[in-house]
Design an enzyme around this catalytic site. Structure first.
Site, PDB file in Angstrom:
ATOM      1  N   LYS A  38       0.803  -1.238   0.000  1.00 26.09           N
ATOM      2  CA  LYS A  38       0.000   0.000   0.000  1.00 26.09           C
ATOM      3  C   LYS A  38       0.835   1.287   0.000  1.00 26.09           C
ATOM      4  O   LYS A  38       0.364   2.318  -0.446  1.00 26.09           O
ATOM      5  CB  LYS A  38      -0.954   0.011   1.194  1.00 26.09           C
ATOM      6  CG  LYS A  38      -2.121  -0.923   0.995  1.00 26.09           C
ATOM      7  CD  LYS A  38      -3.094  -0.875   2.147  1.00 26.09           C
ATOM      8  CE  LYS A  38      -4.244  -1.842   1.905  1.00 26.09           C
ATOM      9  NZ  LYS A  38      -5.125  -1.980   3.050  1.00 26.09           N
ATOM     10  N   ASP A  55     -10.081   2.458   2.101  1.00 24.60           N
ATOM     11  CA  ASP A  55     -10.119   1.873   3.457  1.00 24.60           C
ATOM     12  C   ASP A  55     -10.717   2.873   4.446  1.00 24.60           C
ATOM     13  O   ASP A  55     -11.341   2.482   5.438  1.00 24.60           O
ATOM     14  CB  ASP A  55      -8.706   1.500   3.927  1.00 24.60           C
ATOM     15  CG  ASP A  55      -8.194   0.223   3.271  1.00 24.60           C
ATOM     16  OD1 ASP A  55      -9.024  -0.579   2.800  1.00 24.60           O
ATOM     17  OD2 ASP A  55      -6.958   0.031   3.228  1.00 24.60           O
ATOM     18  N   TYR A  73     -10.392 -10.963   8.811  1.00 26.29           N
ATOM     19  CA  TYR A  73     -11.691 -11.625   8.853  1.00 26.29           C
ATOM     20  C   TYR A  73     -11.494 -13.099   8.572  1.00 26.29           C
ATOM     21  O   TYR A  73     -10.431 -13.510   8.105  1.00 26.29           O
ATOM     22  CB  TYR A  73     -12.647 -11.000   7.814  1.00 26.29           C
ATOM     23  CG  TYR A  73     -12.040 -10.929   6.430  1.00 26.29           C
ATOM     24  CD1 TYR A  73     -11.319  -9.812   6.037  1.00 26.29           C
ATOM     25  CD2 TYR A  73     -12.150 -12.001   5.539  1.00 26.29           C
ATOM     26  CE1 TYR A  73     -10.723  -9.753   4.781  1.00 26.29           C
ATOM     27  CE2 TYR A  73     -11.569 -11.940   4.287  1.00 26.29           C
ATOM     28  CZ  TYR A  73     -10.859 -10.821   3.905  1.00 26.29           C
ATOM     29  OH  TYR A  73     -10.267 -10.767   2.671  1.00 26.29           O
ATOM     30  N   ASN A 111      -5.119   1.979  -1.517  1.00 24.34           N
ATOM     31  CA  ASN A 111      -5.583   0.594  -1.705  1.00 24.34           C
ATOM     32  C   ASN A 111      -6.367   0.429  -3.001  1.00 24.34           C
ATOM     33  O   ASN A 111      -6.802  -0.669  -3.323  1.00 24.34           O
ATOM     34  CB  ASN A 111      -6.452   0.150  -0.520  1.00 24.34           C
ATOM     35  CG  ASN A 111      -7.832   0.768  -0.573  1.00 24.34           C
ATOM     36  OD1 ASN A 111      -7.987   1.917  -0.983  1.00 24.34           O
ATOM     37  ND2 ASN A 111      -8.838   0.011  -0.187  1.00 24.34           N
ATOM     38  N   GLY A 157       0.473   0.217   9.240  1.00 23.44           N
ATOM     39  CA  GLY A 157       0.471   0.244   7.772  1.00 23.44           C
ATOM     40  C   GLY A 157      -0.765   0.960   7.237  1.00 23.44           C
ATOM     41  O   GLY A 157      -1.376   1.798   7.918  1.00 23.44           O
TER      42      GLY A 157
HETATM   43  P1  NDP Z   1       0.453  -3.117   5.523  1.00 22.78           P
HETATM   44  O1  NDP Z   1       1.355  -4.005   4.760  1.00 22.78           O
HETATM   45  O2  NDP Z   1       0.313  -1.699   5.099  1.00 22.78           O
HETATM   46  O3  NDP Z   1       0.879  -3.152   7.088  1.00 22.78           O
HETATM   47  C1  NDP Z   1       1.070  -4.386   7.747  1.00 22.78           C
HETATM   48  C2  NDP Z   1       1.225  -4.147   9.243  1.00 22.78           C
HETATM   49  O4  NDP Z   1       1.292  -5.414   9.910  1.00 22.78           O
HETATM   50  C3  NDP Z   1       2.509  -3.404   9.599  1.00 22.78           C
HETATM   51  O5  NDP Z   1       2.248  -2.542  10.666  1.00 22.78           O
HETATM   52  C4  NDP Z   1       3.460  -4.546   9.986  1.00 22.78           C
HETATM   53  O6  NDP Z   1       4.438  -4.165  10.926  1.00 22.78           O
HETATM   54  C5  NDP Z   1       2.503  -5.500  10.675  1.00 22.78           C
HETATM   55  N1  NDP Z   1       3.013  -6.877  10.649  1.00 22.78           N
HETATM   56  C6  NDP Z   1       3.159  -7.658   9.550  1.00 22.78           C
HETATM   57  N2  NDP Z   1       3.624  -8.883   9.919  1.00 22.78           N
HETATM   58  C7  NDP Z   1       3.782  -8.846  11.265  1.00 22.78           C
HETATM   59  C8  NDP Z   1       4.227  -9.812  12.232  1.00 22.78           C
HETATM   60  N3  NDP Z   1       4.584 -11.050  11.874  1.00 22.78           N
HETATM   61  N4  NDP Z   1       4.262  -9.447  13.537  1.00 22.78           N
HETATM   62  C9  NDP Z   1       3.871  -8.213  13.905  1.00 22.78           C
HETATM   63  N5  NDP Z   1       3.441  -7.265  13.048  1.00 22.78           N
HETATM   64  C10 NDP Z   1       3.394  -7.574  11.737  1.00 22.78           C
HETATM   65  O7  NDP Z   1      -0.951  -3.841   5.535  1.00 22.78           O
HETATM   66  P2  NDP Z   1      -2.417  -3.261   5.802  1.00 22.78           P
HETATM   67  O8  NDP Z   1      -2.339  -2.200   6.843  1.00 22.78           O
HETATM   68  O9  NDP Z   1      -3.075  -2.962   4.543  1.00 22.78           O
HETATM   69  O10 NDP Z   1      -3.172  -4.546   6.387  1.00 22.78           O
HETATM   70  C11 NDP Z   1      -2.971  -4.991   7.712  1.00 22.78           C
HETATM   71  C12 NDP Z   1      -4.036  -6.057   8.029  1.00 22.78           C
HETATM   72  O11 NDP Z   1      -5.325  -5.457   8.019  1.00 22.78           O
HETATM   73  C13 NDP Z   1      -4.067  -7.196   7.006  1.00 22.78           C
HETATM   74  O12 NDP Z   1      -4.358  -8.392   7.676  1.00 22.78           O
HETATM   75  C14 NDP Z   1      -5.202  -6.788   6.076  1.00 22.78           C
HETATM   76  O13 NDP Z   1      -5.821  -7.886   5.447  1.00 22.78           O
HETATM   77  C15 NDP Z   1      -6.151  -6.112   7.059  1.00 22.78           C
HETATM   78  N6  NDP Z   1      -6.956  -5.103   6.365  1.00 22.78           N
HETATM   79  C16 NDP Z   1      -8.276  -5.372   6.189  1.00 22.78           C
HETATM   80  C17 NDP Z   1      -9.087  -4.466   5.551  1.00 22.78           C
HETATM   81  C18 NDP Z   1     -10.535  -4.779   5.406  1.00 22.78           C
HETATM   82  O14 NDP Z   1     -11.180  -4.152   4.559  1.00 22.78           O
HETATM   83  N7  NDP Z   1     -11.094  -5.687   6.176  1.00 22.78           N
HETATM   84  C19 NDP Z   1      -8.577  -3.209   5.019  1.00 22.78           C
HETATM   85  C20 NDP Z   1      -7.168  -2.995   5.297  1.00 22.78           C
HETATM   86  C21 NDP Z   1      -6.400  -3.940   5.931  1.00 22.78           C
HETATM   87  P3  NDP Z   1       5.916  -3.697  10.477  1.00 22.78           P
HETATM   88  O15 NDP Z   1       5.863  -2.213  10.341  1.00 22.78           O
HETATM   89  O16 NDP Z   1       6.766  -4.142  11.590  1.00 22.78           O
HETATM   90  O17 NDP Z   1       6.233  -4.385   9.167  1.00 22.78           O
END
Ligand code: NDP
Length: 276
Positions: A67, A102, A223, A88, A128
């Site tokens: 993103k 979003d 979800y 997104n 994120g």
């Molecule tokens: P991004 O890639 O922008 O951000 C991912 C985030 O998750 C970062 O803060 C990252 O931390 C953290 N992360 C990833 N892996 C790990 C781990 N193993 N342990 C701890 N922290 C971790 O993704 P999004 O913000 O777009 O999405 C995040 C979640 O939210 C996803 O599961 C996505 O499916 C869900 N989502 C759902 C939406 C919906 O419409 N229902 C809309 C948007 C998101 P770090 O900075 O350390 O890498």
């Protein structure tokens, strides 16, 4: 005219987005299809985007972990995208335009569930795109305070800078253990909460983490077919997963691509998705 749509992300093989958008297209009598492009490394995004451009892709959804990186490959970004530094939804005309639906999705999820966030203290996991969109809405609706818990400090600092005008803190997971209570906890991290190692490291004793106080409301942007592992962690009565947000952000993407909202019924879509 046939409209090519799609989703790029990693770990998207079980995404509900193809089902939701195919449903929208059919209900709107639009001839088109929705494909999933699985891509792990953001470095490869420009090549994929060039390929999709050649094949006249009309609209692209973008998810984890692209993103932010996708912004290097677009020519125009709307104001919310520039503010959050996360997109997104892309629309290709003669160039790529970036949007963030979003924000709309999270906002609708709060409204449809009658969640009043004003004056509340919020704990959000992740920094994120999803976390930033949620924070945008929470800031607009006057939350009292906002705490970000994230694995990496870099992304969290970027987020706290964006929202520096409000009462916002960053905690790594260790410091969370001494924090007092929160009214609402939100998972916007893509961490796998069913992963035992992750749980043992960060969640060995959640009563210590939040001083034993349960939040009023738990929200998971993730979800699943049953209660998500994150929601299982909380003993509160009001819990919401990310399905509503997913459908609502998809509807807003559709509106950007076709100039009108799709016709849909959330409960029908949920039933279809979870019985597949
Ligand atoms: P991004 O890639 O922008 O951000 C991912 C985030 O998750 C970062 O803060 C990252 O931390 C953290 N992360 C990833 N892996 C790990 C781990 N193993 N342990 C701890 N922290 C971790 O993704 P999004 O913000 O777009 O999405 C995040 C979640 O939210 C996803 O599961 C996505 O499916 C869900 N989502 C759902 C939406 C919906 O419409 N229902 C809309 C948007 C998101 P770090 O900075 O350390 O890498």
């Amino acid at each position: 005219m046939y409209y090519n749509l799609g989703l790029v992300g990693y770990g998207v093989d079980r995404s509900f987005s193809p089902l939701i958008h195919t449903h929208f297209l059919a209900n709107s009598n639009i001839n088109g299809g929705y494909s999933v492009y699985s891509l792990a490394d953001p470095v490869e995004l420009p090549v994929l985007m060039h390929f999709l451009e050649r094949f006249r892709l009309h609209g692209l959804n973008v998810t984890v972990p692209h993103k932010q990186a996708v912004l290097n490959s677009v020519q125009e970004a709307d104001e919310q995208v520039r503010f959050l530094h996360a997109a997104n939804t892309l629309h290709f005309t003669d160039r790529w335009h970036a949007y963030n639906t979003d924000i709309y999705g999270f906002s609708r999820m709060l409204d449809l569930n009658n969640i009043d966030v004003s004056g509340k203290s919020i704990l959000i996991f992740g920094a994120g795109g999803g976390a930033r969109a949620a924070a945008y809405v929470l800031a607009e609706r006057g939350v009292k305070s906002f705490t970000v818990a994230n694995r990496s400090k870099d992304k969290a600092s970027e987020m706290t800078d964006i929202f520096s005008g409000m009462d916002i803190n960053y905690y790594n997971y260790e410091r969370l253990k001494v924090k007092e209570s929160f009214d609402i906890v939100i998972n916007a991290s893509s961490a796998d909460y069913s992963n035992k190692l992750w749980l043992e490291h960060f969640w060995a004793d959640k009563s210590v983490i939040l001083g034993g106080n349960m939040p009023e409301i738990a929200i998971d942007l993730q979800y699943g077919r049953s209660e998500t592992p994150f929601l299982k962690l909380w003993d509160c009565s009001r819990k919401y997963d990310g399905f509503t947000m997913l459908v609502e952000q998809a509807a807003k993407s559709f509106e950007i691509w076709f100039g009108k909202m799709p016709v849909y019924y959330l409960d029908n879509l949920r039933r279809i998705a979870y019985t597949l």
